[in-house]
Write a protein that holds these residues in place. Structure first.
Motif, mmCIF file in Angstrom:
data_model
loop_
_atom_site.group_PDB
_atom_site.id
_atom_site.type_symbol
_atom_site.label_atom_id
_atom_site.label_comp_id
_atom_site.label_asym_id
_atom_site.label_seq_id
_atom_site.Cartn_x
_atom_site.Cartn_y
_atom_site.Cartn_z
ATOM 1 N N UNK A 54 3.087 4.835 3.225
ATOM 2 C CA UNK A 54 3.522 3.442 3.174
ATOM 3 C C UNK A 54 2.327 2.487 3.084
ATOM 4 N N UNK A 55 1.236 2.814 3.775
ATOM 5 C CA UNK A 55 0.048 1.958 3.722
ATOM 6 C C UNK A 55 -0.582 2.026 2.335
ATOM 7 N N UNK A 56 -0.783 3.229 1.814
ATOM 8 C CA UNK A 56 -1.410 3.372 0.509
ATOM 9 C C UNK A 56 -0.604 2.691 -0.579
ATOM 10 N N UNK A 57 0.694 2.861 -0.556
ATOM 11 C CA UNK A 57 1.529 2.280 -1.607
ATOM 12 C C UNK A 57 1.664 0.770 -1.473
ATOM 13 N N UNK A 58 1.344 0.220 -0.290
ATOM 14 C CA UNK A 58 1.426 -1.232 -0.098
ATOM 15 C C UNK A 58 0.248 -1.964 -0.734
ATOM 16 N N UNK A 59 -0.892 -1.306 -0.806
ATOM 17 C CA UNK A 59 -2.082 -1.988 -1.286
ATOM 18 C C UNK A 59 -2.654 -1.422 -2.587
ATOM 19 N N UNK A 60 -2.120 -0.294 -3.021
ATOM 20 C CA UNK A 60 -2.616 0.332 -4.246
ATOM 21 C C UNK A 60 -1.463 0.628 -5.185
ATOM 22 N N UNK A 61 -1.502 0.030 -6.387
ATOM 23 C CA UNK A 61 -0.437 0.277 -7.353
ATOM 24 C C UNK A 61 -0.437 1.728 -7.810
ATOM 25 N N UNK A 63 -1.029 4.437 -5.894
ATOM 26 C CA UNK A 63 -0.251 5.201 -4.915
ATOM 27 C C UNK A 63 1.193 4.707 -4.838
ATOM 28 N N UNK A 64 1.401 3.428 -5.119
ATOM 29 C CA UNK A 64 2.765 2.896 -5.139
ATOM 30 C C UNK A 64 3.593 3.623 -6.199
ATOM 31 N N UNK A 65 3.005 3.785 -7.379
ATOM 32 C CA UNK A 65 3.708 4.517 -8.440
ATOM 33 C C UNK A 65 3.906 5.976 -8.052
ATOM 34 N N UNK A 66 2.912 6.561 -7.425
ATOM 35 C CA UNK A 66 2.975 7.963 -7.034
ATOM 36 C C UNK A 66 4.066 8.235 -6.010
ATOM 37 N N UNK A 67 4.212 7.344 -5.017
ATOM 38 C CA UNK A 67 5.121 7.609 -3.893
ATOM 39 C C UNK A 67 6.496 6.982 -4.049
ATOM 40 N N UNK A 68 6.655 6.051 -5.000
ATOM 41 C CA UNK A 68 7.940 5.358 -5.121
ATOM 42 C C UNK A 68 8.693 5.711 -6.399
ATOM 43 N N UNK A 69 8.113 6.555 -7.222
ATOM 44 C CA UNK A 69 8.818 7.056 -8.401
ATOM 45 C C UNK A 69 8.931 8.565 -8.269
ATOM 46 N N UNK A 70 9.630 9.156 -9.216
ATOM 47 C CA UNK A 70 9.915 10.592 -9.104
ATOM 48 C C UNK A 70 8.766 11.444 -9.616
ATOM 49 N N UNK A 71 7.585 11.191 -9.061
ATOM 50 C CA UNK A 71 6.429 12.063 -9.341
ATOM 51 C C UNK A 71 6.409 13.169 -8.297
ATOM 52 N N UNK A 72 5.854 14.287 -8.668
ATOM 53 C CA UNK A 72 5.912 15.427 -7.754
ATOM 54 C C UNK A 72 5.164 15.162 -6.455
#
Length: 571
Positions: A54-61, A63-72
């Motif tokens: 949650x921290x990484x995806x909040x400040x880095x697009x 990691x946001x793409x990595x953790x909030x889309x259907x990437x493995x």
């Protein structure tokens, strides 16, 4: 008294920020110690870092793409990152959890690269602000490249403005050769102040020659961006003989059209005196005379001065520019050796050697190249063999020497001098070669050394009284005269004579005009000195003559044009 709504909102915002910071502090401490709340692990170059997605995806697009889309990676506990080093990843993670990183000149470019990779816009803004403060003429090329690559418009604009302050320093910068062709074109198009168009041409040539295999085809497009109408006649002649221009029909045609409009080039069989009189060249070299070759003002030109009438008569144009070259005569053969083009003076030297038969001075003939490219070299002749000593190319100063056999058309190396030397002087006396002064790449030299032809070895002899580079030296009546030069601080007018019988240097009458990087020769029992720099580093036209009978220098006449780093040879 009740608090105002503004005070309440400010208090609320402060509490909110403090609460958020406190939360990040807790999560940061968790990832560094117990990892109770961590839900991911980054694996990088053998190092593991526990994180909160949650921290990484909040400040880095990224990691946001990595953790909030259907990437493995969204469903994996261990995520492999191999495009960044583990120590730089640690810095990025610290920034994501704390919002702070110390930006320095040593890490700013790495931070920019990593912020682009992790898509952290706020970190890019921090770096951009830092770059705006650190931009100078010395680093603006590198900063501009990163600003363009990572889309930092404010830094890019400041770099462009900085260029306008000193284009000459920019063109001679070591990073200039690493630019892309579009960058070169942008710099030429966006000049904001007066800048020598010839300097632009020189910079283009240097850039192309750094990787000529892939860049030669780009030369014509860049050449067309130069405003040749602002280039002087003399410098157009310099451009005319550049190989890149001669080998490109588009460039050649453009230059020919302009030269034709100016009717620039005189016929090679015409001669002129300083007064402007013009006469047909009759093919006869009058005595006594000296030949002046090359130099900054006319590096491809060559002509004869009659020391009695002071008349100047032009000889055929040289095939290669001869700026800071050497010249000698072997019998009736005049040789021009090494040197550089004006526009490559601070970089490359060349190896080319050419010959003019003074009995039939119709054209220059190409000879075998030197083994090393050399400018600011010195040369002399002993027993029909030409000795070329020292010099430099780029930032390398040479101690190496070579000799040329005109019959075999071959250069062979001889033993190196004890010192590296450029802007020195070489003479022959009683069958030995004497090398005097110069610069070794660090200091101006007073030291001297002599070469024994039979032993193929060098030996030092007594130092001059003054350190000298850019001096001239001649032999007259069994003595060596070291004339003028630069002593490491200023141009000098002093002259000293060396007597090999006593191994002593002694001062004689000084020049009337201080000068360095001039030419000298002996004609009809007198020493002639011409051109050079004065004490204000301005080129000189004057010719001085020294008479040993009265120990006096006299200014006799002027060259057709001021010149320096010339070669002067008696004929």
């Amino acid at each position: 008294m009740p608090a105002s709504n503004v005070d309440f909102q400010e208090c609320k915002q402060t509490i909110k920020e403090a609460h958020g910071a406190r939360l990040l502090d807790i999560l940061n401490a968790d990832r560094k110690s117990r990892q109770i709340l961590c839900d991911g692990k980054l694996c990088c170059k053998g190092k593991n870092y526990f994180v909160h997605k949650c921290v990484l995806s909040s400040f880095s697009d990224y990691f946001k793409t990595m953790f909030r889309t259907e990437m493995r990676e969204k469903y994996e506990d261990a995520i492999i990152l191999d495009r960044i080093s583990h120590d730089r990843l640690k810095v990025i993670l610290d920034y994501l959890y704390t919002g702070y990183v110390e930006v320095t000149a040593d890490n700013v470019f790495n931070l920019l690269e990593d912020a682009e990779y992790a898509q952290i816009e706020e970190l890019k803004r921090h770096c951009s602000k830092y770059l705006l403060e650190m931009i100078t003429v010395e680093n603006c090329l590198r900063v501009r490249a990163y600003s363009k690559r990572y889309n930092l418009p404010e830094a890019l604009e400041k770099c462009n403005l900085t260029f306008a302050d000193d284009y000459m320093l920019l063109f001679n910068h070591e990073d200039f050769g690493n630019l892309e062709v579009d960058d070169i074109a942008d710099l030429i198009k966006n000049k904001k102040r007066e800048c020598s168009e010839y300097s632009v041409f020189c910079a283009i040539v240097r850039w192309v020659r750094k990787d000529i295999a892939s860049r030669e085809e780009l030369f014509a497009d860049l050449f067309m961006l130069i405003d040749l109408s602002k280039v002087s006649d003399d410098l157009l002649n310099e451009i005319r003989v550049e190989e890149l221009v001669r080998n490109n029909i588009q460039c050649s045609n453009r230059l020919v059209d302009l030269l034709g409009e100016r009717i620039l080039l005189p016929a090679p069989d015409l001669v002129c005196s300083p007064s402007g009189n013009v006469a047909e060249f009759d093919g006869v070299i009058t005595q006594p005379s000296f030949v002046l070759i090359g130099g900054r003002a006319s590096s491809c030109q060559c002509g004869i001065y009659d020391t009695k009438t002071h008349q100047y008569r032009s000889l055929p144009m040289l095939s290669h520019p001869r700026y800071a070259a050497a010249a000698v005569t072997v019998g009736e053969k005049l040789l021009a050796i090494g040197g550089s083009s004006f526009h490559t003076f601070f970089t490359a030297s060349h190896k080319q050697v050419e010959l003019l038969d003074l009995n039939r001075p119709d054209c220059w003939k190409t000879l075998q190249n030197l083994n090393e490219p050399r400018r600011a070299l010195a040369a002399t002749v002993i027993d029909g063999l030409v000795y070329a000593c020292g010099g430099r190319s780029y930032s390398t100063f040479y101690s190496s020497c070579e000799k040329y056999d005109i019959q075999a058309d071959r250069w062979n190396s001889i033993t190196d001098m004890a010192k590296r030397r450029a802007y020195h002087a070489v003479v022959q006396l009683d069958g030995s070669l004497f090398c005097i002064g110069g610069h070794d790449g660090k200091i101006t030299l007073a030291s001297c050394e002599s070469y024994d032809l039979q032993k193929d070895s060098w030996a030092t002899f007594n130092d001059m009284n003054d350190s000298r580079e850019g001096l001239a030296a001649v032999v007259l009546d069994g003595k060596i005269y070291a004339i003028g030069g630069f002593n490491g601080t200023r141009q000098v007018a002093t002259v000293e004579a060396y007597d090999p019988r006593t191994d002593e240097w002694s001062y004689v009458a000084p020049l009337n005009v201080v000068r360095s990087r001039h030419g000298a020769c002996v004609v009809d029992g007198k020493i002639y000195v011409a051109g050079g720099y004065d004490n204000k580093s301005a080129p000189l036209r004057s010719v001085e003559v020294y008479d040993t009978t009265n120990n006096k220098w006299t200014v006799e006449f002027d060259l057709v044009k001021a010149n320096l780093l010339i070669s002067l040879v008696a004929v």
